[in-house]
Design a protein around this motif. Sequence first.
Motif, PDB file in Angstrom:
ATOM      1  N   UNK A  76       0.825  -1.218   0.000  1.00 22.56           N
ATOM      2  CA  UNK A  76       0.000   0.000   0.000  1.00 22.56           C
ATOM      3  C   UNK A  76       0.858   1.266   0.000  1.00 22.56           C
ATOM      4  N   UNK A  77       2.052   1.165   0.554  1.00 24.43           N
ATOM      5  CA  UNK A  77       2.936   2.320   0.654  1.00 24.43           C
ATOM      6  C   UNK A  77       3.706   2.573  -0.648  1.00 24.43           C
ATOM      7  N   UNK A  78       4.186   1.517  -1.295  1.00 23.77           N
ATOM      8  CA  UNK A  78       5.088   1.707  -2.440  1.00 23.77           C
ATOM      9  C   UNK A  78       4.402   1.752  -3.805  1.00 23.77           C
ATOM     10  N   UNK A  79       3.227   1.138  -3.949  1.00 26.82           N
ATOM     11  CA  UNK A  79       2.570   1.143  -5.257  1.00 26.82           C
ATOM     12  C   UNK A  79       2.261   2.564  -5.728  1.00 26.82           C
ATOM     13  N   UNK A  80       1.737   3.449  -4.854  1.00 28.42           N
ATOM     14  CA  UNK A  80       1.500   4.821  -5.322  1.00 28.42           C
ATOM     15  C   UNK A  80       2.792   5.575  -5.665  1.00 28.42           C
ATOM     16  N   UNK A  81       3.921   5.049  -5.276  1.00 26.26           N
ATOM     17  CA  UNK A  81       5.209   5.698  -5.541  1.00 26.26           C
ATOM     18  C   UNK A  81       5.958   5.081  -6.724  1.00 26.26           C
ATOM     19  N   UNK A  82       5.262   4.281  -7.522  1.00 23.92           N
ATOM     20  CA  UNK A  82       5.865   3.787  -8.750  1.00 23.92           C
ATOM     21  C   UNK A  82       6.273   2.332  -8.754  1.00 23.92           C
ATOM     22  N   UNK A  83       6.030   1.592  -7.682  1.00 21.45           N
ATOM     23  CA  UNK A  83       6.409   0.177  -7.637  1.00 21.45           C
ATOM     24  C   UNK A  83       5.349  -0.662  -8.327  1.00 21.45           C
ATOM     25  N   UNK A  84       5.780  -1.517  -9.234  1.00 20.08           N
ATOM     26  CA  UNK A  84       4.860  -2.436  -9.884  1.00 20.08           C
ATOM     27  C   UNK A  84       5.129  -3.834  -9.350  1.00 20.08           C
ATOM     28  N   UNK A  85       4.175  -4.362  -8.605  1.00 19.57           N
ATOM     29  CA  UNK A  85       4.335  -5.648  -7.936  1.00 19.57           C
ATOM     30  C   UNK A  85       4.244  -6.798  -8.925  1.00 19.57           C
ATOM     31  N   UNK A  86       5.208  -7.688  -8.858  1.00 22.20           N
ATOM     32  CA  UNK A  86       5.199  -8.938  -9.613  1.00 22.20           C
ATOM     33  C   UNK A  86       5.717 -10.022  -8.696  1.00 22.20           C
ATOM     34  N   UNK A  87       5.023 -11.153  -8.668  1.00 21.81           N
ATOM     35  CA  UNK A  87       5.444 -12.260  -7.828  1.00 21.81           C
ATOM     36  C   UNK A  87       6.722 -12.853  -8.419  1.00 21.81           C
ATOM     37  N   UNK A  88       7.726 -13.034  -7.582  1.00 20.83           N
ATOM     38  CA  UNK A  88       8.999 -13.593  -8.036  1.00 20.83           C
ATOM     39  C   UNK A  88       8.925 -15.122  -8.092  1.00 20.83           C
ATOM     40  N   UNK A  89       9.875 -15.724  -8.783  1.00 21.20           N
ATOM     41  CA  UNK A  89       9.945 -17.185  -8.847  1.00 21.20           C
ATOM     42  C   UNK A  89      10.127 -17.763  -7.443  1.00 21.20           C
ATOM     43  N   UNK A  90      10.957 -17.109  -6.632  1.00 21.43           N
ATOM     44  CA  UNK A  90      11.151 -17.577  -5.261  1.00 21.43           C
ATOM     45  C   UNK A  90       9.852 -17.451  -4.472  1.00 21.43           C
ATOM     46  N   UNK A  91       9.117 -16.371  -4.674  1.00 17.10           N
ATOM     47  CA  UNK A  91       7.825 -16.197  -4.009  1.00 17.10           C
ATOM     48  C   UNK A  91       6.835 -17.280  -4.404  1.00 17.10           C
ATOM     49  N   UNK A  92       6.821 -17.613  -5.706  1.00 13.61           N
ATOM     50  CA  UNK A  92       5.936 -18.684  -6.172  1.00 13.61           C
ATOM     51  C   UNK A  92       6.333 -20.018  -5.554  1.00 13.61           C
ATOM     52  N   UNK A  93       7.636 -20.303  -5.538  1.00 17.10           N
ATOM     53  CA  UNK A  93       8.115 -21.564  -4.956  1.00 17.10           C
ATOM     54  C   UNK A  93       7.783 -21.632  -3.467  1.00 17.10           C
ATOM     55  N   UNK A  94       7.959 -20.527  -2.764  1.00 18.07           N
ATOM     56  CA  UNK A  94       7.656 -20.506  -1.329  1.00 18.07           C
ATOM     57  C   UNK A  94       6.165 -20.724  -1.086  1.00 18.07           C
ATOM     58  N   UNK A  95       5.326 -20.100  -1.895  1.00 17.91           N
ATOM     59  CA  UNK A  95       3.886 -20.280  -1.729  1.00 17.91           C
ATOM     60  C   UNK A  95       3.501 -21.730  -1.977  1.00 17.91           C
ATOM     61  N   UNK A  96       4.031 -22.320  -3.052  1.00 15.43           N
ATOM     62  CA  UNK A  96       3.740 -23.732  -3.326  1.00 15.43           C
ATOM     63  C   UNK A  96       4.262 -24.610  -2.207  1.00 15.43           C
ATOM     64  N   UNK A  97       5.456 -24.309  -1.719  1.00 13.62           N
ATOM     65  CA  UNK A  97       6.017 -25.097  -0.618  1.00 13.62           C
ATOM     66  C   UNK A  97       5.197 -24.976   0.649  1.00 13.62           C
ATOM     67  N   UNK A  98       4.693 -23.766   0.918  1.00 10.96           N
ATOM     68  CA  UNK A  98       3.842 -23.581   2.095  1.00 10.96           C
ATOM     69  C   UNK A  98       2.529 -24.333   1.930  1.00 10.96           C
ATOM     70  N   UNK A  99       1.926 -24.238   0.758  1.00 12.79           N
ATOM     71  CA  UNK A  99       0.698 -25.000   0.514  1.00 12.79           C
ATOM     72  C   UNK A  99       0.956 -26.495   0.743  1.00 12.79           C
ATOM     73  N   UNK A 100       2.035 -27.014   0.163  1.00 13.51           N
ATOM     74  CA  UNK A 100       2.320 -28.445   0.275  1.00 13.51           C
ATOM     75  C   UNK A 100       2.584 -28.839   1.731  1.00 13.51           C
ATOM     76  N   UNK A 101       3.459 -28.112   2.411  1.00 15.58           N
ATOM     77  CA  UNK A 101       3.811 -28.508   3.773  1.00 15.58           C
ATOM     78  C   UNK A 101       2.627 -28.380   4.722  1.00 15.58           C
ATOM     79  N   UNK A 102       1.827 -27.318   4.576  1.00 14.00           N
ATOM     80  CA  UNK A 102       0.640 -27.185   5.426  1.00 14.00           C
ATOM     81  C   UNK A 102      -0.389 -28.265   5.084  1.00 14.00           C
ATOM     82  N   UNK A 103      -0.499 -28.597   3.807  1.00 12.57           N
ATOM     83  CA  UNK A 103      -1.381 -29.701   3.415  1.00 12.57           C
ATOM     84  C   UNK A 103      -0.947 -31.000   4.074  1.00 12.57           C
TER      85      UNK A 103
END
Length: 184
Positions: free
Chosen positions: A115-142
């Motif tokens: 919320x702080x950086x997007x109005x200042x020009x930051x364009x959010x994109x999920x990184x490969x590491x972020x995707x891997x971490x999310x999948x890993x969290x889904x798997x481990x919590x599952x």
Amino acid sequence: VSDATVSPVLRSLPNALTIARLVAIPIFVLLLIGDKDGPSWPAGLVFAAAAVTDQLDGILARRWHVESAFGKVADPLADRLMIDVCVVMLVAYDRLPWAALLILARDLLLMVGYKFVVPRGYEFEVSQLGKAATWGLYASLGFVLVTEKGTDWPIICFWINLGLAGLAALQYIQKARREVRRAG
């Protein structure tokens, strides 16, 4: 495949999958309440379906070139909410240690920062590491959901993936700092 060749109904499918993931959260909660001591296969299956739709909505949006501003915000939000709700419940039911709540701090930091950086020009994109971490969290919590209480290996997997999520957060913070400085 271009967005012009994809029917209007199909173009809305990625966002519909994201919305379905948000709708699945209370269903997941009710199922886990019923099996709080575990294993909880019904809650685990809903959680797994959320993980699959997370991957599928992104694949379809990119393939059909129908990525949307809504999807760029709602997709990671749906993931964070599903994962965070799962962690809170598993901690409450003593199936994860209380320190697992660190994921909430990480996610809160990223949401406030967004919320702080997007109005200042930051364009959010999920990184490969972020995707891997999310999948890993889904798997481990599952795995925690569908194994007996006290089973160690899924919890070890959770800690590894929480570490990856922390590293991804550092990447996002560094990228945001660079882009905001450049834009300012």
